[in-house]
Design an enzyme around this catalytic site. Structure first.
Site, PDB file in Angstrom:
ATOM      1  N   LYS A  38     -24.124  44.903  90.197  1.00 31.33           N
ATOM      2  CA  LYS A  38     -22.763  44.639  89.698  1.00 31.33           C
ATOM      3  C   LYS A  38     -22.548  43.137  89.521  1.00 31.33           C
ATOM      4  O   LYS A  38     -23.314  42.327  90.067  1.00 31.33           O
ATOM      5  CB  LYS A  38     -21.749  45.217  90.686  1.00 31.33           C
ATOM      6  CG  LYS A  38     -21.801  44.572  92.075  1.00 31.33           C
ATOM      7  CD  LYS A  38     -20.968  45.352  93.092  1.00 31.33           C
ATOM      8  CE  LYS A  38     -21.066  44.699  94.472  1.00 31.33           C
ATOM      9  NZ  LYS A  38     -20.345  45.491  95.486  1.00 31.33           N
ATOM     10  N   TYR A 270     -11.046  12.191  91.455  1.00 29.03           N
ATOM     11  CA  TYR A 270      -9.595  12.392  91.497  1.00 29.03           C
ATOM     12  C   TYR A 270      -9.027  12.279  92.913  1.00 29.03           C
ATOM     13  O   TYR A 270      -9.585  12.852  93.853  1.00 29.03           O
ATOM     14  CB  TYR A 270      -9.241  13.781  90.964  1.00 29.03           C
ATOM     15  CG  TYR A 270      -9.531  13.969  89.498  1.00 29.03           C
ATOM     16  CD1 TYR A 270      -9.099  13.059  88.537  1.00 29.03           C
ATOM     17  CD2 TYR A 270     -10.239  15.096  89.071  1.00 29.03           C
ATOM     18  CE1 TYR A 270      -9.373  13.269  87.193  1.00 29.03           C
ATOM     19  CE2 TYR A 270     -10.503  15.305  87.728  1.00 29.03           C
ATOM     20  CZ  TYR A 270     -10.075  14.385  86.783  1.00 29.03           C
ATOM     21  OH  TYR A 270     -10.333  14.598  85.464  1.00 29.03           O
ATOM     22  N   MET A 318     -13.692  19.656  87.272  1.00 26.94           N
ATOM     23  CA  MET A 318     -14.046  20.839  86.491  1.00 26.94           C
ATOM     24  C   MET A 318     -15.512  20.819  86.036  1.00 26.94           C
ATOM     25  O   MET A 318     -16.182  21.849  86.035  1.00 26.94           O
ATOM     26  CB  MET A 318     -13.126  20.977  85.276  1.00 26.94           C
ATOM     27  CG  MET A 318     -13.319  22.289  84.534  1.00 26.94           C
ATOM     28  SD  MET A 318     -12.267  22.449  83.084  1.00 26.94           S
ATOM     29  CE  MET A 318     -10.650  22.507  83.820  1.00 26.94           C
TER      30      MET A 318
HETATM   31  C1  LIG Z   1     -21.349  45.719  96.539  1.00 29.65           C
HETATM   32  C2  LIG Z   1     -21.606  47.015  97.121  1.00 29.65           C
HETATM   33  C3  LIG Z   1     -22.811  47.295  97.792  1.00 29.65           C
HETATM   34  C4  LIG Z   1     -23.851  46.231  98.075  1.00 29.65           C
HETATM   35  O1  LIG Z   1     -23.442  45.474  99.198  1.00 29.65           O
HETATM   36  P1  LIG Z   1     -24.391  44.311  99.777  1.00 29.65           P
HETATM   37  O2  LIG Z   1     -23.712  43.860 101.008  1.00 29.65           O
HETATM   38  O3  LIG Z   1     -24.411  43.252  98.723  1.00 29.65           O
HETATM   39  O4  LIG Z   1     -25.712  44.914  99.991  1.00 29.65           O
HETATM   40  C5  LIG Z   1     -23.043  48.583  98.228  1.00 29.65           C
HETATM   41  N1  LIG Z   1     -22.125  49.559  98.034  1.00 29.65           N
HETATM   42  C6  LIG Z   1     -20.944  49.313  97.434  1.00 29.65           C
HETATM   43  C7  LIG Z   1     -19.957  50.407  97.281  1.00 29.65           C
HETATM   44  C8  LIG Z   1     -20.633  48.049  96.973  1.00 29.65           C
HETATM   45  O5  LIG Z   1     -19.453  47.818  96.383  1.00 29.65           O
END
Ligand SMILES: *Cc1c(COP(=O)(O)O)cnc(C)c1O
Length: 399
Positions: A38, A270, A318
């Protein structure tokens, strides 16, 4: 190096991704592994990392959004693939037609996926999620019996198959936390309820990376590993990457845009939150919060320049920030390494997480699209034999 990568680059070592997947599989030898890709593979590039993970034996890929799963199919992946974050009116039909397992946490979602399956004349693959205590998504235990019975009825009608029952940990990165045992017990109870409803899921799964590394009793049929695939430790309490044979896959590097001598008492960046303590050399690193470098690490983030760790001097802007070389020599164009595996003296993403009051996950995932990803393969660079990629189900170039 191509011209767009001259300013800065995130080099992604796909050999590290493969070896991390193998290391995680060795931790859970009786279970299949889902590589979670993801959020563009935690900032590493979902498609090349998915491909590397498949090559190292990941039987499943997982994403949060359906659109992220569709992108993997569009790139040629034909293996088992699951996505879990749905909202009403989501693209159920497309997911069913692309043979993607979909997560269902409540009756509204069950109704929508059943209707979509009927509309396209296909059988949906549904994975029911129970909230065993995280308090996020998932069906509350009080509603679980009803959800499992409704799912069984839809299964009997041919609209769907319940392929999985699953849940997610709240505190697996804090070994010994009392919620871990409570969630395991709640999960076992939910499995019993599902069985009593007549469901026979192919996969039962609960473990994220920290549970894959430290909780064999949570492995069940499948472990879902995200951060470990990219070689970053889930938390210092669990251990270091090295403790588990994991290797950070991303190295974030820039070329110095300027190096100049300045007198003592010179304000820097800044707000002038830093002032040179004496005559010195300032080096300009052309990366900023527009590239995902957290502004919270102003005055704190570590950078390897001219052979030593330096600290961000003053505020991160930035597009750029400054480091004080303490009068030492460097030249425009010299490398500044923000983080990497750590074995060439550079800081790690976990060091940046500490400096910014966050976690390594957020550091790597936030690196923005303005930073080109450059794919390298340390197995090839070191002249070692490369993994045969016979198990790869993704096609297309990786760079
Ligand atoms: C992101 C996620 C994982 C992976 O988690 P990690 O700690 O990065 O291994 C597994 N299951 C679900 C539902 C997640 O959202």
């Amino acid at each position: 190096m191509n011209e767009t990568a001259k300013r800065a680059r995130a080099a992604i070592d796909l050999a590290a991704v493969r070896s991390n997947v193998r290391a995680l599989r060795e931790r859970a030898p009786g279970s299949e592994l889902m590589a979670v890709v993801k959020s563009d593979g935690y900032g590493h590039g979902a498609v090349p990392c998915a491909r590397a993970a498949r090559a190292a034996g990941a039987a499943w890929l997982g994403t949060a959004l359906p659109e992220e799963a569709f992108a993997l199919r569009a790139a040629g992946d034909t293996g088992r693939l699951m996505c879990w974050l749905w909202t009403p009116g989501g693209p159920w039909r497309k997911a069913i037609e692309l043979d993607i397992d979909v997560a269902v946490s409540g009756l509204w979602a069950l109704r929508e996926v059943t209707a979509a399956a009927r509309a396209c004349g296909r059988t949906a693959r549904v994975q029911l999620k129970i909230d065993t205590g995280l308090g996020r998504n998932g069906c509350q235990p009080a509603d679980w019996a009803e959800l499992t019975r409704a799912a069984r009825a839809a299964e009997a009608e041919g609209a769907l198959t319940v392929t999985g029952v699953w849940s997610h940990f709240a505190c697996a990165d804090e070994p010994g936390h009392p919620s871990i045992a409570a969630q395991l017990a709640a999960f076992r109870e939910a499995l019993g309820t599902a069985e009593a409803a007549g469901l026979r899921p192919e996969v039962r799964h609960l473990a994220n990376t920290p549970a894959t590394l430290t909780l064999p009793e949570a492995h069940f049929d499948l472990v879902r590993a995200g951060i470990g695939v990219y070689g970053v430790s889930p938390s210092p309490e669990v251990g270091t990457s090295e403790d588990f044979g994991l290797r950070p896959a991303m190295t974030l590097e820039a070329s110095l845009a300027s190096v100049k001598r300045v007198p003592g008492g010179h304000g820097v960046s800044y707000g002038h939150r830093y002032s040179t303590p004496g005559a010195t050399t300032l080096a300009l690193v052309p990366l900023g919060y527009g590239d995902g470098i957290p502004r919270h690490a102003s005055g704190a983030g570590p950078v390897l320049v001219a052979g030593k760790w330096r600290t961000v001097a003053g505020r991160i802007a930035m597009d750029q920030f400054v480091v004080d070389l303490g009068g030492e020599h460097a030249e425009a164009g010299d490398p500044a390494v923000l983080f990497g595996p750590g074995d060439r003296g550079e800081p790690t993403a976990e060091d940046w997480g500490r400096a910014a009051g966050t976690i390594g996950y957020e550091i790597v995932t936030r690196i923005g699209t303005r930073v080109p990803r450059v794919y390298v393969d340390s197995d090839i660079r070191n002249g070692a034999r490369q993994e045969p990629e016979g198990n790869t189900t993704l096609t297309g170039g990786t760079t």
